[in-house]
Scaffold this motif. Structure first.
Motif, PDB file in Angstrom:
ATOM      1  N   PHE A   1       0.835  -1.205   0.000  1.00  0.00           N
ATOM      2  CA  PHE A   1       0.000   0.000   0.000  1.00  0.00           C
ATOM      3  C   PHE A   1       0.872   1.259   0.000  1.00  0.00           C
ATOM      4  O   PHE A   1       0.577   2.221  -0.713  1.00  0.00           O
ATOM      5  CB  PHE A   1      -0.926  -0.009   1.215  1.00  0.00           C
ATOM      6  N   THR A   2       1.919   1.253   0.798  1.00  0.00           N
ATOM      7  CA  THR A   2       2.810   2.417   0.861  1.00  0.00           C
ATOM      8  C   THR A   2       3.472   2.654  -0.490  1.00  0.00           C
ATOM      9  O   THR A   2       3.477   3.788  -1.006  1.00  0.00           O
ATOM     10  CB  THR A   2       3.890   2.214   1.942  1.00  0.00           C
ATOM     11  N   PHE A   3       4.012   1.601  -1.064  1.00  0.00           N
ATOM     12  CA  PHE A   3       4.738   1.723  -2.333  1.00  0.00           C
ATOM     13  C   PHE A   3       3.824   2.204  -3.458  1.00  0.00           C
ATOM     14  O   PHE A   3       4.172   3.117  -4.213  1.00  0.00           O
ATOM     15  CB  PHE A   3       5.353   0.372  -2.696  1.00  0.00           C
ATOM     16  N   LEU A   4       2.633   1.624  -3.555  1.00  0.00           N
ATOM     17  CA  LEU A   4       1.712   1.989  -4.638  1.00  0.00           C
ATOM     18  C   LEU A   4       1.202   3.417  -4.481  1.00  0.00           C
ATOM     19  O   LEU A   4       0.994   4.119  -5.483  1.00  0.00           O
ATOM     20  CB  LEU A   4       0.534   1.015  -4.672  1.00  0.00           C
ATOM     21  N   SER A   5       1.017   3.872  -3.244  1.00  0.00           N
ATOM     22  CA  SER A   5       0.473   5.214  -3.035  1.00  0.00           C
ATOM     23  C   SER A   5       1.481   6.318  -3.349  1.00  0.00           C
ATOM     24  O   SER A   5       1.093   7.429  -3.720  1.00  0.00           O
ATOM     25  CB  SER A   5      -0.029   5.363  -1.588  1.00  0.00           C
ATOM     26  N   LEU A   6       2.779   6.018  -3.203  1.00  0.00           N
ATOM     27  CA  LEU A   6       3.775   7.054  -3.477  1.00  0.00           C
ATOM     28  C   LEU A   6       4.428   6.929  -4.857  1.00  0.00           C
ATOM     29  O   LEU A   6       5.160   7.821  -5.286  1.00  0.00           O
ATOM     30  CB  LEU A   6       4.857   7.062  -2.384  1.00  0.00           C
ATOM     31  N   LEU A   7       4.149   5.824  -5.556  1.00  0.00           N
ATOM     32  CA  LEU A   7       4.803   5.563  -6.842  1.00  0.00           C
ATOM     33  C   LEU A   7       4.550   6.645  -7.895  1.00  0.00           C
ATOM     34  O   LEU A   7       5.512   7.114  -8.531  1.00  0.00           O
ATOM     35  CB  LEU A   7       4.386   4.186  -7.364  1.00  0.00           C
ATOM     36  N   PRO A   8       3.296   7.072  -8.155  1.00  0.00           N
ATOM     37  CA  PRO A   8       3.064   8.058  -9.231  1.00  0.00           C
ATOM     38  C   PRO A   8       3.857   9.351  -9.035  1.00  0.00           C
ATOM     39  O   PRO A   8       4.479   9.851  -9.982  1.00  0.00           O
ATOM     40  CB  PRO A   8       1.554   8.314  -9.151  1.00  0.00           C
ATOM     41  N   ALA A   9       3.845   9.886  -7.806  1.00  0.00           N
ATOM     42  CA  ALA A   9       4.548  11.151  -7.555  1.00  0.00           C
ATOM     43  C   ALA A   9       6.048  10.990  -7.735  1.00  0.00           C
ATOM     44  O   ALA A   9       6.714  11.873  -8.307  1.00  0.00           O
ATOM     45  CB  ALA A   9       4.235  11.650  -6.143  1.00  0.00           C
ATOM     46  N   CYS A  10       6.595   9.851  -7.291  1.00  0.00           N
ATOM     47  CA  CYS A  10       8.045   9.633  -7.404  1.00  0.00           C
ATOM     48  C   CYS A  10       8.474   9.459  -8.859  1.00  0.00           C
ATOM     49  O   CYS A  10       9.536   9.945  -9.266  1.00  0.00           O
ATOM     50  CB  CYS A  10       8.443   8.408  -6.575  1.00  0.00           C
ATOM     51  N   VAL A  11       7.662   8.758  -9.643  1.00  0.00           N
ATOM     52  CA  VAL A  11       7.972   8.562 -11.055  1.00  0.00           C
ATOM     53  C   VAL A  11       7.987   9.905 -11.781  1.00  0.00           C
ATOM     54  O   VAL A  11       8.905  10.208 -12.564  1.00  0.00           O
ATOM     55  CB  VAL A  11       6.960   7.603 -11.714  1.00  0.00           C
TER      56      VAL A  11
ATOM     57  N   GLY B   1       8.104  20.515  -7.676  1.00  0.00           N
ATOM     58  CA  GLY B   1       7.693  19.116  -7.639  1.00  0.00           C
ATOM     59  C   GLY B   1       8.333  18.367  -6.482  1.00  0.00           C
ATOM     60  O   GLY B   1       7.708  17.503  -5.858  1.00  0.00           O
ATOM     61  N   PHE B   2       9.589  18.699  -6.189  1.00  0.00           N
ATOM     62  CA  PHE B   2      10.303  18.065  -5.086  1.00  0.00           C
ATOM     63  C   PHE B   2       9.609  18.337  -3.762  1.00  0.00           C
ATOM     64  O   PHE B   2       9.380  17.432  -2.944  1.00  0.00           O
ATOM     65  CB  PHE B   2      11.738  18.584  -5.063  1.00  0.00           C
ATOM     66  N   ARG B   3       9.235  19.587  -3.516  1.00  0.00           N
ATOM     67  CA  ARG B   3       8.601  19.935  -2.250  1.00  0.00           C
ATOM     68  C   ARG B   3       7.243  19.249  -2.087  1.00  0.00           C
ATOM     69  O   ARG B   3       6.931  18.728  -1.013  1.00  0.00           O
ATOM     70  CB  ARG B   3       8.456  21.462  -2.132  1.00  0.00           C
ATOM     71  N   PHE B   4       6.461  19.248  -3.143  1.00  0.00           N
ATOM     72  CA  PHE B   4       5.136  18.619  -3.043  1.00  0.00           C
ATOM     73  C   PHE B   4       5.244  17.092  -2.956  1.00  0.00           C
ATOM     74  O   PHE B   4       4.427  16.446  -2.290  1.00  0.00           O
ATOM     75  CB  PHE B   4       4.259  19.037  -4.225  1.00  0.00           C
ATOM     76  N   THR B   5       6.246  16.524  -3.587  1.00  0.00           N
ATOM     77  CA  THR B   5       6.446  15.077  -3.479  1.00  0.00           C
ATOM     78  C   THR B   5       6.906  14.696  -2.082  1.00  0.00           C
ATOM     79  O   THR B   5       6.572  13.620  -1.579  1.00  0.00           O
ATOM     80  CB  THR B   5       7.472  14.597  -4.530  1.00  0.00           C
ATOM     81  N   LEU B   6       7.669  15.568  -1.431  1.00  0.00           N
ATOM     82  CA  LEU B   6       8.030  15.339  -0.028  1.00  0.00           C
ATOM     83  C   LEU B   6       6.778  15.200   0.835  1.00  0.00           C
ATOM     84  O   LEU B   6       6.681  14.313   1.690  1.00  0.00           O
ATOM     85  CB  LEU B   6       8.885  16.491   0.498  1.00  0.00           C
ATOM     86  N   VAL B   7       5.800  16.070   0.582  1.00  0.00           N
ATOM     87  CA  VAL B   7       4.545  16.004   1.338  1.00  0.00           C
ATOM     88  C   VAL B   7       3.816  14.699   1.048  1.00  0.00           C
ATOM     89  O   VAL B   7       3.414  13.966   1.957  1.00  0.00           O
ATOM     90  CB  VAL B   7       3.628  17.201   0.986  1.00  0.00           C
ATOM     91  N   SER B   8       3.651  14.406  -0.235  1.00  0.00           N
ATOM     92  CA  SER B   8       2.887  13.227  -0.649  1.00  0.00           C
ATOM     93  C   SER B   8       3.497  11.931  -0.132  1.00  0.00           C
ATOM     94  O   SER B   8       2.799  11.062   0.412  1.00  0.00           O
ATOM     95  CB  SER B   8       2.797  13.192  -2.181  1.00  0.00           C
TER      96      SER B   8
END
Length: 509
Positions: A306-316, A326-333
């Motif tokens: 669940f953790t991996f799938l939820s953060l995958l789109p933003a990291c990709v 994008g870096f700052r918002f991905t830190l939040v996500s």
């Protein structure tokens, strides 16, 4: 010059609030046999000073791991040792082996509070001030206001100075913020070093690790892996490896030594979650007792997936299109994904999400303020247990007033101000009548505030039913979890629908 005068005043205000909150009682004061988290930090000073370094993480007659055993990375241990040397100079009784257990005196309380304040002054506060000074396309007064709001964030103040958390959160968060500054300003090696220090101070900084990795990897790809990008990649790898070797060197002489430290850092036997934490697993357990139904190893697998799938789109997306925004918002996500879905989450871990939200306060002031209020509310059961109701109310009101007046947050609720314009236009291609998104968010905010206030009043004034003693705590966690799920969707929408023009907004240069 005026900017620095104003920043000095802001810092003094932040320090005054922190010191005032610290004058309250702390977690576990006068409550044997464990004495709370304050005693944990004192005990670590006792252990690191009196025992050889190879015994710090091992159970023995002199180091009972069941009594606040050291369970944070080496940099925390070194910090405890440094404080212990100062304590030894002032009063050796504070860290005397065995006999100092549960030591409480006014002089020692003053010493412990001062160590937290000094850590803030040396690491966290300078990073906040410099970050705000580097914000582009906003006035000096806005930069000062931004610093004031971040330094008044009640969650961190109440945990570090009221609850007296068993590790100085401002140190790891401060190092992480220096890391953000470094990589955002293209000082990639210094930024990587700072973030490695953050991880080696508190392992929960792994919440922020993937955005750092993806952002730096994306920079390498952008420069070209056959040229400058490859050189940067090698330099980054050497920096990370060297910093970890320096921190871990005393614990790498024997294989069992290293494994024991890792076992202490990642105690998977503790279970899926601890206490009443506002994440998916604790909230879902109201309806289905996952911890009792599923095997332990299966719980680990599910939480990882669940953790991996939820953060995958933003990291990709960050890897393919690296940008400071994008870096700052991905830190939040990513931090929010870890908090909601990962294994063994503590309620105080929400502070790891709150830091990157503070960094986007000037970009989306309305939603950031809302999130930071909810994050503080989510720790209500813990704060009430430590009798921090009055500091909670006062600091929360002060923070809200500071944000509302500094950023006029109620005027920043249009689709553009919420950074939902691109998403709304995409939806309107299929639903032309979709023009009410900003109004819905305003109504949700109003309902949210009323719900949080009512739940706080109920928890404080009423006794729960005898058959349901944890009813109010569970309600707080469940309501907070619903909020966090909403924010996870919101921040991912901003990331995925971010247009190229959006990158010209306020950001670190």
């Amino acid at each position: 010059m005026e900017k620095w005068h104003l920043m000095t005043i802001v810092v003094l205000i932040g320090l005054t609030v922190r010191w005032t909150v610290s004058l309250n009682s702390y977690s576990g004061a006068g409550k044997p046999p464990m004495f709370g988290d304050y005693e944990a930090q004192r005990h670590w000073q006792e252990i690191t000073f009196n025992l050889p370094i190879k015994q710090w993480y091992f159970n023995s007659s002199d180091n009972n791991l069941q009594y606040w055993g050291l369970d944070y990375p080496p940099l925390t241990a070194y910090h405890s040792l440094l404080c212990a040397y100062v304590a030894k100079f002032i009063n050796p009784d504070w860290i005397a082996l065995h006999t100092s257990r549960g030591y409480e005196s006014q002089a020692h309380k003053l010493f412990m509070r001062t160590t937290v304040l000094i850590a803030d002054l040396l690491i966290y506060i300078p990073a906040v001030v410099l970050y705000c000074c580097c914000l582009k396309e906003i006035s000096t007064k806005k930069k000062v206001a931004n610093a004031l709001c971040i330094l008044l964030y009640p969650g961190l103040i109440l945990i570090d100075y009221g609850h007296f958390q068993n590790i100085y959160n401002s140190v790891s968060l401060g190092f992480a913020l220096w890391g953000v500054l470094g990589v955002s300003c293209d000082w990639d090696l210094l930024g990587s070093l700072a973030f490695c220090l953050a991880i080696n101070y508190k392992q929960m900084e792994l919440y922020h690790s993937l955005p750092f990795f993806c952002f730096l990897l994306g920079k390498c790809f952008k420069k070209g892996l056959k040229g400058k990008g490859f050189v940067l990649l090698i330099k980054l790898a050497c920096t990370v490896v060297a910093s970890f070797i320096l921190c871990w060197l005393p614990f790498c002489t024997e294989r069992e030594q290293t494994l024991q430290v890792l076992r202490r850092l990642f105690p998977v036997d503790r279970g899926l979650f601890e206490d009443k934490v506002a994440n998916i697993w604790c909230s879902f357990s109201i309806f289905l007792k996952i911890k009792d139904i599923l095997p332990h190893h299966f719980q680990i697998i599910i939480s990882f997936c669940f953790t991996f799938l939820s953060l995958l789109p933003a990291c990709v997306k960050l890897t393919l299109q690296p940008s400071s925004k994008g870096f700052r918002f991905t830190l939040v996500s990513c931090a929010l994904s870890f908090f909601l879905f990962s294994f063994q989450v503590h309620e105080k871990s929400i502070l790891l999400v709150s830091l990157p939200v503070c960094l986007v306060l000037s970009e989306i002031p309305f939603m950031s303020t809302w999130f930071l209020l909810v994050s503080t509310f989510s720790m209500l059961p813990l704060l009430l247990k430590d009798e921090l109701l009055m500091p909670l109310v006062v600091t929360t009101i002060a923070f809200f007033i500071a944000c509302a007046t500094s950023f006029s947050i109620f005027e920043k609720t249009s689709e553009e101000e919420l950074q939902l314009k691109s998403f709304s236009l995409s939806v309107r291609k299929y639903l032309p009548c979709f023009t009410f998104l900003s109004r819905i968010i305003q109504y949700l905010f109003l309902i949210s505030v009323i719900t949080m206030v009512l739940l706080t009043l109920i928890t404080v004034t009423l006794d729960p039913p005898q058959k349901l003693p944890d009813l109010f705590s569970v309600l707080v966690c469940f309501v907070s979890c619903l909020h966090f799920l909403f924010f996870l969707v919101y921040f991912n929408i901003i990331i995925m629908w971010d247009s190229k023009s959006g990158r010209n907004q306020k950001k670190i240069n």
